[in-house]
Design a protein around this motif. Structure first.
Motif, PDB file in Angstrom:
ATOM      1  N   ARG A 280      -4.535   8.866  -5.509  1.00 43.78           N
ATOM      2  CA  ARG A 280      -5.052  10.084  -4.882  1.00 43.78           C
ATOM      3  C   ARG A 280      -3.920  11.032  -4.494  1.00 43.78           C
ATOM      4  N   CYS A 281      -2.858  10.464  -3.945  1.00 41.53           N
ATOM      5  CA  CYS A 281      -1.751  11.307  -3.493  1.00 41.53           C
ATOM      6  C   CYS A 281      -0.963  11.887  -4.663  1.00 41.53           C
ATOM      7  N   CYS A 282      -0.871  11.139  -5.767  1.00 40.42           N
ATOM      8  CA  CYS A 282      -0.173  11.656  -6.945  1.00 40.42           C
ATOM      9  C   CYS A 282      -0.935  12.812  -7.585  1.00 40.42           C
ATOM     10  N   GLU A 283      -2.256  12.827  -7.446  1.00 34.65           N
ATOM     11  CA  GLU A 283      -3.033  13.967  -7.924  1.00 34.65           C
ATOM     12  C   GLU A 283      -2.662  15.232  -7.162  1.00 34.65           C
ATOM     13  N   ILE A 284      -2.352  15.073  -5.888  1.00 37.79           N
ATOM     14  CA  ILE A 284      -1.968  16.212  -5.055  1.00 37.79           C
ATOM     15  C   ILE A 284      -0.527  16.617  -5.336  1.00 37.79           C
ATOM     16  N   ASN A 285       0.365  15.644  -5.430  1.00 36.53           N
ATOM     17  CA  ASN A 285       1.784  15.914  -5.657  1.00 36.53           C
ATOM     18  C   ASN A 285       2.313  14.946  -6.717  1.00 36.53           C
ATOM     19  N   PRO A 286       2.358  15.365  -7.975  1.00 40.81           N
ATOM     20  CA  PRO A 286       2.793  14.480  -9.069  1.00 40.81           C
ATOM     21  C   PRO A 286       4.208  13.942  -8.906  1.00 40.81           C
ATOM     22  N   ARG A 287       5.038  14.565  -8.075  1.00 42.16           N
ATOM     23  CA  ARG A 287       6.405  14.078  -7.873  1.00 42.16           C
ATOM     24  C   ARG A 287       6.420  12.670  -7.295  1.00 42.16           C
ATOM     25  N   LEU A 288       5.318  12.266  -6.691  1.00 45.25           N
ATOM     26  CA  LEU A 288       5.252  10.944  -6.075  1.00 45.25           C
ATOM     27  C   LEU A 288       5.048   9.829  -7.100  1.00 45.25           C
ATOM     28  N   SER A 289       4.757  10.184  -8.346  1.00 41.63           N
ATOM     29  CA  SER A 289       4.419   9.179  -9.359  1.00 41.63           C
ATOM     30  C   SER A 289       5.544   8.184  -9.604  1.00 41.63           C
ATOM     31  N   ASP A 290       6.779   8.643  -9.520  1.00 47.21           N
ATOM     32  CA  ASP A 290       7.921   7.772  -9.796  1.00 47.21           C
ATOM     33  C   ASP A 290       8.599   7.246  -8.542  1.00 47.21           C
ATOM     34  N   ALA A 291       8.003   7.512  -7.385  1.00 43.62           N
ATOM     35  CA  ALA A 291       8.610   7.062  -6.128  1.00 43.62           C
ATOM     36  C   ALA A 291       8.469   5.554  -5.968  1.00 43.62           C
ATOM     37  N   SER A 292       9.527   4.905  -5.543  1.00 43.61           N
ATOM     38  CA  SER A 292       9.501   3.456  -5.333  1.00 43.61           C
ATOM     39  C   SER A 292       8.710   3.119  -4.063  1.00 43.61           C
ATOM     40  N   ILE A 293       7.865   2.110  -4.173  1.00 42.88           N
ATOM     41  CA  ILE A 293       7.068   1.686  -3.029  1.00 42.88           C
ATOM     42  C   ILE A 293       7.921   0.830  -2.094  1.00 42.88           C
ATOM     43  N   VAL A 294       7.922   1.191  -0.818  1.00 43.30           N
ATOM     44  CA  VAL A 294       8.705   0.495   0.196  1.00 43.30           C
ATOM     45  C   VAL A 294       7.854  -0.515   0.957  1.00 43.30           C
ATOM     46  N   ASP A 295       6.626  -0.122   1.294  1.00 47.38           N
ATOM     47  CA  ASP A 295       5.812  -0.987   2.143  1.00 47.38           C
ATOM     48  C   ASP A 295       4.345  -0.549   2.080  1.00 47.38           C
ATOM     49  N   HIS A 296       3.467  -1.465   2.411  1.00 49.99           N
ATOM     50  CA  HIS A 296       2.044  -1.176   2.613  1.00 49.99           C
ATOM     51  C   HIS A 296       1.733  -1.609   4.032  1.00 49.99           C
ATOM     52  N   ARG A 297       1.452  -0.633   4.909  1.00 47.22           N
ATOM     53  CA  ARG A 297       1.242  -0.920   6.324  1.00 47.22           C
ATOM     54  C   ARG A 297      -0.234  -0.749   6.673  1.00 47.22           C
ATOM     55  N   VAL A 298      -0.702  -1.634   7.532  1.00 46.29           N
ATOM     56  CA  VAL A 298      -2.103  -1.593   7.951  1.00 46.29           C
ATOM     57  C   VAL A 298      -2.170  -1.659   9.471  1.00 46.29           C
TER      58      VAL A 298
END
Length: 319
Positions: free
Chosen positions: A250-268
């Protein structure tokens, strides 16, 4: 005089700091240390979310806004800065009621069609405080430690187990469902995906408050927090890879620059949602007076200083 604060999230820490002004001896008891709490998961962009009642929320939010703006301009160690960005909607909506609180300090400007992502029909650009929560919680904890106040990690099953101080202040978040036996309090799960910042500077938030699927982008210095969810009735804080993938998409649809960003964490985290914030005086079964300060929904950071101010007034009148 002795005051015990139950809870060490942003509400508990802020309240404990303000209560030092009574001159009382303050102690904090919490099942989770600050960096383990749901507060540490927050994005956190100033703005009321899923909190009531409207009049008190406006007053509390406005008070906190003044303090966060001061911290952003004068206290770099707090991890607060003024961020600019867009809130947009895919349908015709009115501006959120809290936008009027920003009028004194920042412009609230309607967006032109070309300034919004595809599929959005209206939006507004504005500036507001953004708080880097791990840094900010550490800042509050250091301030509290400097006053000689320590945090005791312990899991209570009732508020009476806090002992017999002159006053107990219940800032236990969703834990108040059990500690205060409150059937009006419910859990709302919030997921955030943290990625390395590829150069994103402006935040983005979709106006979908009634949905369990949120789309928001909150850039910090080195990371970007991608949001998210608001899943009603779910207490489980276990990361779910399917949820994470959906948030990223969903966020990459808004800002495609995020497509190649490395995932650091998933917080809940768990938002303690209630029809209205409970901020009132009570008396426990052991006759100790108690001030409840919980039920802030997704606006704990936004309401923190304003609610702490009200707790301080109540405590001063009692002590």
């Amino acid at each position: 005089m002795k005051i015990t604060v139950v809870g060490a999230g942003v509400i508990g820490l802020t309240t404990a700091l303000r209560l030092k002004e009574t001159g009382a001896e303050i102690s904090v008891i919490a099942s989770e240390l600050p960096q383990q709490t749901s507060s540490a998961v927050a994005a956190a962009l100033w703005g009321p979310f899923r909190a009531g009642p409207p009049g008190d929320v406006a007053r509390w939010s406005s008070h906190s806004l003044r303090i966060f703006r001061h911290l952003a301009g004068h206290v770099p160690a707090a991890g607060v800065r003024i961020s600019s960005g867009i809130q947009a909607a895919r349908r015709t909506v009115s501006p959120p009621v809290w936008h009027e609180l920003l009028n004194e300090v920042a412009e609230w400007t309607p967006c032109a069609a070309q300034d919004m992502p595809e599929g959005f029909v209206m939006g507004w650009r504005y500036s507001t405080p953004m708080i880097e929560m791990p840094t900010y919680l550490g800042y509050l904890e250091n301030l509290l430690s400097a006053t000689g106040t320590k945090i005791e990690q312990a899991t209570l099953t009732s508020l009476e187990e806090a002992g017999r101080p002159d006053l107990v202040v219940n800032c236990s978040g969703y834990g108040a469902a059990e500690l205060a036996v409150d059937p009006l309090l419910r859990a709302v799960r919030g997921d955030h995906l943290v990625v390395e910042n590829p150069g994103v500077t402006d935040f983005f938030s979709e106006d979908r408050e009634s949905s369990d699927r949120l789309t928001a982008i909150y850039p910090h210095r080195k990371t970007v927090i991608l949001s998210g969810t608001a899943i009603d009735g779910v207490q489980d804080r276990t990361p779910d890879s399917a949820i994470g993938k959906a948030i990223l998409a969903r966020c990459c649809e808004i800002n495609p620059r995020l497509s190649d960003a490395s995932i650091v964490d998933h917080r809940v985290g768990i938002r303690p949602v209630r029809p209205t914030v409970r901020l009132e005086i009570d008396r426990l079964a052991n006759k100790v007076p108690c001030v409840h300060n919980y039920g802030h929904g997704g606006a704990g950071v936004t309401l923190s200083w304003g609610c702490a101010e009200d707790v301080l007034r109540i405590a001063q009148s009692l002590l």
